[in-house]
Motif scaffolding. Structure first.
Motif, mmCIF file in Angstrom:
data_model
loop_
_atom_site.group_PDB
_atom_site.id
_atom_site.type_symbol
_atom_site.label_atom_id
_atom_site.label_comp_id
_atom_site.label_asym_id
_atom_site.label_seq_id
_atom_site.Cartn_x
_atom_site.Cartn_y
_atom_site.Cartn_z
ATOM 1 N N UNK A 107 19.498 -155.375 -72.500
ATOM 2 C CA UNK A 107 18.627 -154.973 -71.395
ATOM 3 C C UNK A 107 19.156 -153.710 -70.714
ATOM 4 N N UNK A 108 18.233 -152.768 -70.481
ATOM 5 C CA UNK A 108 18.576 -151.518 -69.806
ATOM 6 C C UNK A 108 19.047 -150.413 -70.717
ATOM 7 N N UNK A 125 25.343 -154.820 -66.926
ATOM 8 C CA UNK A 125 24.107 -155.601 -66.936
ATOM 9 C C UNK A 125 24.376 -157.092 -66.745
ATOM 10 N N UNK A 126 25.400 -157.618 -67.405
ATOM 11 C CA UNK A 126 25.705 -159.054 -67.288
ATOM 12 C C UNK A 126 25.956 -159.472 -65.843
ATOM 13 N N UNK A 127 26.473 -158.548 -65.032
ATOM 14 C CA UNK A 127 26.779 -158.858 -63.635
ATOM 15 C C UNK A 127 25.546 -158.955 -62.754
ATOM 16 N N UNK A 149 17.893 -148.293 -63.445
ATOM 17 C CA UNK A 149 18.501 -149.102 -62.396
ATOM 18 C C UNK A 149 17.994 -150.528 -62.553
ATOM 19 N N UNK A 150 18.916 -151.490 -62.545
ATOM 20 C CA UNK A 150 18.571 -152.896 -62.702
ATOM 21 C C UNK A 150 19.051 -153.665 -61.474
ATOM 22 N N UNK A 151 18.117 -154.291 -60.775
ATOM 23 C CA UNK A 151 18.425 -155.058 -59.561
ATOM 24 C C UNK A 151 19.301 -154.259 -58.590
ATOM 25 N N UNK A 155 22.516 -148.649 -64.252
ATOM 26 C CA UNK A 155 23.244 -149.161 -65.414
ATOM 27 C C UNK A 155 23.381 -148.134 -66.527
ATOM 28 N N UNK A 156 22.588 -147.058 -66.451
ATOM 29 C CA UNK A 156 22.716 -146.026 -67.492
ATOM 30 C C UNK A 156 22.000 -144.745 -67.076
#
Length: 192
Positions: A107-108, A125-127, A149-151, A155-156
């Motif tokens: 993901x991401x 991402x796992x966090x 951006x994730x939550x 992330x990249x």
């Protein structure tokens, strides 16, 4: 009074920020076309891609093209899911879920066609990923640079040497897996 005048000047000079376009607010898929199996539905503002026992490929493409843009959404899945958001064409994607080739959650991360695969993996991402719950993703596609951006956590940032100048946005149900992916609060905002 000053605030009102400043706002009026921004509007008249075209400097006011564009409002993000809300997608999937209608009870149908108007403005979108399906490539592959008819796995996509929309109800109550939630876009759902759910495959059947045939496990066929399905991509839902916008009929509209975008150049530089930000797409934001919430997504939810549980279990073995292979999905993503295509950026301008079918060879540039931000992954959501488990990669069929790597057999792990990517993901991401950008997937850049079958010859390039995953040239760079999203970090942390796992966090922040909440499997089985709603997650918020923001993808900024500016020129050949993709920032994800994730939550709330970036992330990249990836620079693609194969990015197209403009094209549609797509949502994927990958072939070879029986899966269900949901998207809601999907917006797209043109940049510049």
């Amino acid at each position: 009074m000053k605030s009102y005048l400043f706002s009026a000047i921004l509007v008249l000079t075209g400097l006011a920020a564009a409002e993000p376009e809300k997608l999937f607010t209608a009870p149908n898929l108007e403005g979108w076309k399906t490539q592959g199996a008819a796995y996509w539905t929309v109800a109550d503002g939630v876009l759902t891609g759910q495959s059947d026992d045939k496990k066929q490929s399905s991509v839902l493409w916008s009929e509209k093209s975008y150049k530089d843009f930000t797409v934001e959404c919430e997504f939810r899945y549980s279990g073995d899911v292979d999905s993503g958001i295509f950026l301008r064409h079918e060879n540039e994607q931000i992954q959501v879920g488990v990669s069929r080739s790597l057999k792990r959650d990517m993901t991401g991360s950008p997937y850049i066609g079958s010859k390039r695969g995953y040239p760079q993996e999203a970090s942390g991402v796992k966090d922040v990923l909440k499997e089985g719950d709603w997650n918020r993703m923001k993808v900024v596609a500016k020129g050949n640079t993709y920032t994800v951006t994730l939550n709330g956590k970036q992330v990249i940032e990836y620079v693609s040497d194969t990015a197209k100048e403009s094209g549609p946005i797509g949502f994927q149900v990958h072939p070879g897996v029986k899966m269900k992916i949901e998207f809601r609060n999907v917006t797209v905002e043109p940049l510049g």
